[in-house]
Write an enzyme that holds these catalytic residues in place. Structure first.
Site, PDB file in Angstrom:
ATOM      1  N   ARG A  61      10.228 -11.035  10.529  1.00  0.00           N
ATOM      2  CA  ARG A  61      10.337  -9.600  10.825  1.00  0.00           C
ATOM      3  C   ARG A  61      11.514  -8.949  10.106  1.00  0.00           C
ATOM      4  O   ARG A  61      11.528  -7.744   9.872  1.00  0.00           O
ATOM      5  CB  ARG A  61      10.449  -9.380  12.334  1.00  0.00           C
ATOM      6  CG  ARG A  61      10.105  -7.950  12.740  1.00  0.00           C
ATOM      7  CD  ARG A  61      10.100  -7.759  14.249  1.00  0.00           C
ATOM      8  NE  ARG A  61      11.394  -7.997  14.817  1.00  0.00           N
ATOM      9  CZ  ARG A  61      11.636  -8.791  15.857  1.00  0.00           C
ATOM     10  NH1 ARG A  61      10.660  -9.427  16.440  1.00  0.00           N
ATOM     11  NH2 ARG A  61      12.856  -8.943  16.306  1.00  0.00           N
ATOM     12  N   TYR A 114       5.376  17.416   6.367  1.00  0.00           N
ATOM     13  CA  TYR A 114       4.141  16.672   6.633  1.00  0.00           C
ATOM     14  C   TYR A 114       3.842  16.754   8.134  1.00  0.00           C
ATOM     15  O   TYR A 114       4.709  16.465   8.961  1.00  0.00           O
ATOM     16  CB  TYR A 114       4.376  15.229   6.186  1.00  0.00           C
ATOM     17  CG  TYR A 114       3.263  14.258   6.398  1.00  0.00           C
ATOM     18  CD1 TYR A 114       2.037  14.409   5.746  1.00  0.00           C
ATOM     19  CD2 TYR A 114       3.430  13.148   7.228  1.00  0.00           C
ATOM     20  CE1 TYR A 114       1.016  13.483   5.936  1.00  0.00           C
ATOM     21  CE2 TYR A 114       2.417  12.218   7.412  1.00  0.00           C
ATOM     22  CZ  TYR A 114       1.214  12.394   6.766  1.00  0.00           C
ATOM     23  OH  TYR A 114       0.211  11.481   6.946  1.00  0.00           O
ATOM     24  N   ASP A 185      12.016  13.577   2.353  1.00  0.00           N
ATOM     25  CA  ASP A 185      10.761  12.898   2.005  1.00  0.00           C
ATOM     26  C   ASP A 185      10.507  13.141   0.520  1.00  0.00           C
ATOM     27  O   ASP A 185      10.304  14.275   0.087  1.00  0.00           O
ATOM     28  CB  ASP A 185       9.635  13.474   2.881  1.00  0.00           C
ATOM     29  CG  ASP A 185       8.309  12.735   2.701  1.00  0.00           C
ATOM     30  OD1 ASP A 185       8.024  12.298   1.567  1.00  0.00           O
ATOM     31  OD2 ASP A 185       7.555  12.630   3.689  1.00  0.00           O
ATOM     32  N   LYS A 210       1.198   6.220  -1.093  1.00  0.00           N
ATOM     33  CA  LYS A 210       0.731   7.156  -2.122  1.00  0.00           C
ATOM     34  C   LYS A 210       1.006   6.579  -3.510  1.00  0.00           C
ATOM     35  O   LYS A 210       0.397   5.609  -3.874  1.00  0.00           O
ATOM     36  CB  LYS A 210       1.397   8.519  -1.902  1.00  0.00           C
ATOM     37  CG  LYS A 210       1.333   9.002  -0.444  1.00  0.00           C
ATOM     38  CD  LYS A 210      -0.064   9.384  -0.001  1.00  0.00           C
ATOM     39  CE  LYS A 210      -0.212   9.520   1.516  1.00  0.00           C
ATOM     40  NZ  LYS A 210       0.746  10.401   2.171  1.00  0.00           N
TER      41      LYS A 210
HETATM   42  C1  PLP Z   1       1.104  10.554   3.596  1.00  0.00           C
HETATM   43  C2  PLP Z   1       2.450  11.080   3.783  1.00  0.00           C
HETATM   44  C3  PLP Z   1       3.315  10.538   4.736  1.00  0.00           C
HETATM   45  C4  PLP Z   1       2.876   9.442   5.700  1.00  0.00           C
HETATM   46  O1  PLP Z   1       2.576   8.263   5.027  1.00  0.00           O
HETATM   47  P1  PLP Z   1       1.675   7.110   5.638  1.00  0.00           P
HETATM   48  O2  PLP Z   1       1.983   5.972   4.716  1.00  0.00           O
HETATM   49  O3  PLP Z   1       0.269   7.577   5.599  1.00  0.00           O
HETATM   50  O4  PLP Z   1       2.165   6.873   7.034  1.00  0.00           O
HETATM   51  C5  PLP Z   1       4.587  11.034   4.813  1.00  0.00           C
HETATM   52  N1  PLP Z   1       4.999  12.039   4.016  1.00  0.00           N
HETATM   53  C6  PLP Z   1       4.200  12.594   3.100  1.00  0.00           C
HETATM   54  C7  PLP Z   1       4.711  13.695   2.253  1.00  0.00           C
HETATM   55  C8  PLP Z   1       2.894  12.133   2.955  1.00  0.00           C
HETATM   56  O5  PLP Z   1       2.091  12.714   2.057  1.00  0.00           O
END
Ligand code: PLP
Length: 396
Positions: A61, A114, A185, A210
């Site tokens: 972990r 988001y 982010d 992404k």
């Molecule tokens: C998709 C996304 C997230 C969340 O990501 P996951 O891996 O799906 O939990 C957070 N911030 C942004 C800008 C996103 O596009």
């Protein structure tokens, strides 16, 4: 002789990699691990004395060499001290916020954040943390929203679905002078196109789901920290049980190797699609900071070295929902699905105002979100042209 600093393209290929440590193999093995055995009791006790120690394996972990390679590579690319892999991008966001807040705190969160991150911040009310949303175009004006109990500001630039570019250096400078932690982010730009720590942010979060993994085959997140913030965030991540799957961290690392070339190609494809869309009679606006004339273009030019393949397009308000839905259903190459950042093109409706502050600028028609994948642009434009022409002939 001074050592040459490698250019970004070189860094994507080699960051966090030491083939000598893995008998010459270019890539690390996928470590599937829970139990790690110790030589003796003393070694076991020493490893437990400092759970922040990163180089001694303790328990699955707390990470594996595969995860460490991904974390080291990402930290290096972001110019951070260290990174922490999480099970998802949303978990990276929630863990980063929970690392810093306590009951009685006030946090400022971008209104264009988001939406699941927004829902999480709203839920903090139950723990006594007050969330206030700010206009993403606020810049240094964020100072007026700071309270004595403001602990953290959460940025996302450009904003999800509406793509407002924030004045990150102005916001982080104000927050830093008032001891307010800034978390940002950076999923859209990735370190290929923006390095927010150099713009003054304290913590960067990623949905590696992404572009970092880049092939729509994994859910993964990461938090990149400065030296000052690492121990706090790593401690919270351990307490919360944060960790990421063996295959996912491997795919994240593998994705990083081609991140530079993929992002350049996403950008090329997106600029071509966005330019074509902007000139169509069915379209009233394309929201993409890379285009001259976009509201965020100037800040984007200043703070970014490129634009990702994700942007917004606003259709003329004369097309109602049934017409737009029929148009989306008619597209063959543009998929209809959540997420983005893979090799494939997507086009989805984006409900931009459902969660926003009152008074937010309303798009003049239906907002769609486009992800430019790697299909041949001529094929993509033919697909769009076909669907748009039917939109006009049947509903215009
Ligand atoms: C998709 C996304 C997230 C969340 O990501 P996951 O891996 O799906 O939990 C957070 N911030 C942004 C800008 C996103 O596009």
């Amino acid at each position: 002789m001074t050592e040459r600093i490698p250019a970004p393209g070189t860094r994507f290929v080699h960051a966090g990699s030491d083939p000598r440590e893995q008998r010459g193999y270019v890539n690390p093995p996928v470590h599937r691990a829970s139990t790690v055995l110790y030589e003796d009791v003393r070694a076991m006790e020493e490893s437990q004395s400092d759970p922040l120690k990163r180089n001694h394996p303790v328990y699955g972990r707390f990470g594996t060499p595969t995860g460490r390679a991904f974390e080291t590579a990402l930290a290096e690319l972001e110019g951070g001290h260290a990174a922490i892999a999480t099970c998802s991008g949303l978990a990276a966001a929630t863990t980063a916020v929970l690392s810093f807040v306590r009951a009685g705190d006030h946090i400022l969160v971008s209104d264009s954040v988001y939406v699941p991150t927004r829902r999480f911040c709203d839920s903090l009310a139950a723990l006594g943390v007050v969330t206030e949303y700010y206009d993403p175009e606020i810049g240094a004006g964020i100072e007026e929203l700071l309270r004595p109990e403001t602990r953290l500001a959460y940025l996302e630039s450009p904003g999800s679905t509406t793509f407002e570019v924030q004045d990150v250096p102005a916001i982080t400078a104000v927050c830093r002078s008032r001891d307010v932690v800034t978390v940002i982010d950076n999923t859209w730009a990735t370190p290929a196109f923006c390095r927010p720590l150099a713009l003054g942010a304290d913590v960067v979060v990623h949905s590696a789901t992404k572009y970092l993994t880049g092939h729509a085959d994994s859910i993964l997140g990461a938090i990149v920290c400065t030296e000052d913030t690492y121990a706090t965030v790593r401690g919270a991540a351990i307490r919360l049980g944060q960790c990421a799957g063996a295959d996912d961290v491997y795919l994240g690392l593998r994705g990083i190797r081609t991140l530079g070339v993929r992002l350049q190609q996403h950008q090329r494809q997106a600029v071509e699609l966005a330019t074509w869309l902007r000139d169509r009679p069915e379209v009233v606006e394309v929201v993409y900071p890379a285009l001259p004339g976009d509201r965020g273009h100037r800040l984007w030019q200043r703070d970014f070295t490129g634009a990702a393949g994700l942007f917004g397009v606003v259709l003329d308000g004369r097309f109602g929902k049934p017409a737009v839905d029929a148009m989306l259903d008619r597209l063959h190459l543009f998929g209809l699905g959540h997420s983005w950042g893979g090799f494939e093109s997507l086009m989805v409706p984006a409900d931009s105002l459902a969660h926003r502050l009152p008074g937010t600028r309303r798009p003049a028609g239906t907002l769609l979100r486009v992800h430019a994948g790697f299909e041949d642009p001529a094929d993509l434009l033919a697909d769009l042209d076909h669907a748009f022409t039917e939109l006009t002939t049947r509903h215009g």
